[in-house]
Design an enzyme around this catalytic site. Structure first.
Site, mmCIF file in Angstrom:
data_model
loop_
_atom_site.group_PDB
_atom_site.id
_atom_site.type_symbol
_atom_site.label_atom_id
_atom_site.label_comp_id
_atom_site.label_asym_id
_atom_site.label_seq_id
_atom_site.Cartn_x
_atom_site.Cartn_y
_atom_site.Cartn_z
ATOM 1 N N HIS B 39 -32.133 -10.809 37.901
ATOM 2 C CA HIS B 39 -30.805 -10.507 37.342
ATOM 3 C C HIS B 39 -29.756 -10.479 38.450
ATOM 4 C CE1 HIS B 39 -32.892 -9.425 33.624
ATOM 5 N NE2 HIS B 39 -31.710 -9.428 33.026
ATOM 6 N N LYS B 97 -39.442 -3.790 26.434
ATOM 7 C CA LYS B 97 -39.977 -2.595 25.778
ATOM 8 C C LYS B 97 -39.094 -1.390 26.059
ATOM 9 C CE LYS B 97 -43.390 -0.898 29.142
ATOM 10 N NZ LYS B 97 -43.354 0.565 29.303
#
Lengths: 277, 182
Positions: B39, B97
């Site tokens: 990222h 998750k």
């Protein structure tokens, strides 16, 4: 130090290898039973989907002989030693050798690092790692409990006032509440009560090795309180935030009440293999 | 499950706007793995694939001999402050998750969704995957961006594009229960 050719060394290294391999691939039958029971009883449709995935994952891992989770944990070892075998430093070396071999051959994810430099040793061993717990027993046997970080990081300990034993349930519920979705619920909860500060934590982890498909009334009561939280599988909401609570106790100082909670994800992985002498 | 499973294929388009939190989905097509390091690099150097309609998978897989061995989801909350630029560039889905924060919930509004994949289910995940390619391999196996082909990976919509968030609903319920103790 004994050579790797020493029969006892080889037997221990092999038993460690097999127990670790088995633990990461196949769940113990009692753990599988509580997952199946919860899957059948869960009423939330999203949570039911999570249980379907968990059960399929267990089946695929066993069929293909691959680890069920990519976090294959750090090695926590419980070793029992029969009366005719004297404990020596070589036992520690043999178990570490088994860990290095299984890490390379399965393969397992190398998770062990220096706590400060964060340098990864690459073979899942390090200073004081594997974490070894040695006890006398009838046979020479190695139990491996691979512990993943997601659940381990959510564990807590407290020193309660001896007059406040009613707060034990609150402390367990609060620990699961603070963990939320992070430990991969539905969790299995090991609770250590009594002993000393460090002893309570060791008891909490040992409790995870107890059969999870039977519970005392006290354990049931805590489980019921935890499941009222409604966090559910993976934090998506549902009836089962936890599958089981296991409590272990030890004598403690009259002025103390240590309580430790060790959280385990749904994959309460452990396996025991006897060393063939 | 009484509700129908929605079949989706990447790149995703306006069809994601119809999804509701709690819907079960089977996703096919290419997805891109990305964790913290990837990222940060994409933020600085640009996205190494076409972000239009793309899906990002928060995952550090185990790859051996050009095969996906294990590929469970990682905790998405770590990417809470790192996902806005991807959604702005046209990413339509995130998979992970544990859910994400209120910032991402707002960023997803009217454009994209967050899918949850069951934590710890690395063997199930890899049985639905083939490896297509890789970017940023120098970041190491866990942090590289892997191009993975999915064949009907079972997911659930955790946060939809209308601001509904089932993680947040469960969290708020647990807060109410906890408050009763003090």
């Amino acid at each position: 130090m004994k050579t790797p050719d020493d029969p006892l060394h080889k037997a221990l290294a092999d038993a460690t290898f097999q127990a670790y391999r088995q633990a990461v691939i196949r769940l113990p039958p009692d753990v599988l039973r509580v997952i199946e029971k919860a899957a059948a009883a869960e009423t939330n449709p999203v949570a039911r989907g999570e249980f379907t995935n968990i059960l399929k994952n267990i089946e695929i891992a066993e069929r293909l002989g691959v680890p069920m989770c990519q976090d294959t944990g750090v090695p926590v070892i419980y070793l029992t030693i029969p009366p005719d075998v004297p404990l020596s430093q070589d036992f520690y070396d043999a178990v570490a050798e088994g860990v290095r071999r299984v890490t390379k051959e399965v393969p397992l994810r190398p998770n062990v690092v220096d706590p400060l430099t964060r340098h990864n040793t690459g073979d899942n061993t390090g200073a004081g790692m594997p974490a070894m717990h040695v006890k006398p027993g009838k046979t020479l046997a190695v139990t491996v409990l691979p512990k993943g970080a997601g659940a381990e990081n959510m564990s807590r300990i407290t020193m309660l006032l001896p007059s406040k034993k009613d707060l034990i349930e609150k402390f367990v519920v609060e620990t699961v509440y603070l963990a939320g979705s992070r430990p991969c619920p539905p969790v299995i909860i090991g609770v250590g009560i009594g002993g000393t500060f460090d002893g309570a934590a060791a008891l909490a982890k040992e409790a995870l090795l107890e059969p999870v498909d039977t519970m005392t009334e006290y354990e049931q009561q805590i489980l019921c309180a935890v499941n009222k939280l409604g966090i559910g599988p993976m934090g998506l909401g549902g009836d089962f935030t936890a599958l089981a609570v296991k409590v272990k106790t030890a004598g403690c100082h009259t002025a103390s009440l240590p309580v430790a909670v060790n959280i385990q994800c749904w994959a309460n992985r452990h396996a025991t293999v006897e060393a063939k002498r | 499950m009484s509700k129908k499973i929605v079949q989706l294929k990447t790149p995703l388009g306006e069809e994601v706007l119809k999804l509701k939190a709690g819907d079960h989905v089977e996703l096919s097509g290419i997805v891109y793995t990305a964790r913290d390091e990837a990222h940060l690099r994409m933020m600085e150097n640009g996205v190494p694939f076409d972000p239009k309609g793309a899906v990002i998978f928060h995952c550090g897989p185990v790859i051996r001999d050009k095969k996906v061995i294990a590929a469970g989801p990682t905790t998405s909350a770590r990417m809470n402050e790192l996902s806005g630029f991807l959604i702005e560039k046209g990413v339509r889905g995130l998979i992970g998750k544990g859910g994400m924060g209120a910032t991402v919930r707002k960023q997803l509004k009217g454009t994209a969704v967050y899918f949850a994949f069951t934590g710890g289910c690395a063997a199930l995940a890899s049985s639905h995957m083939t490896l297509n390619g890789v970017h940023y391999e120098d970041l190491g196996m866990a942090e590289a961006v892997w191009e993975i082909g999915l064949d009907r990976l079972p997911l659930v919509v955790g946060i939809d594009s209308h601001g509904n968030d089932i993680f947040d609903a469960a969290r708020r319920k647990s807060e109410t229960v906890m408050r009763k103790y003090s």
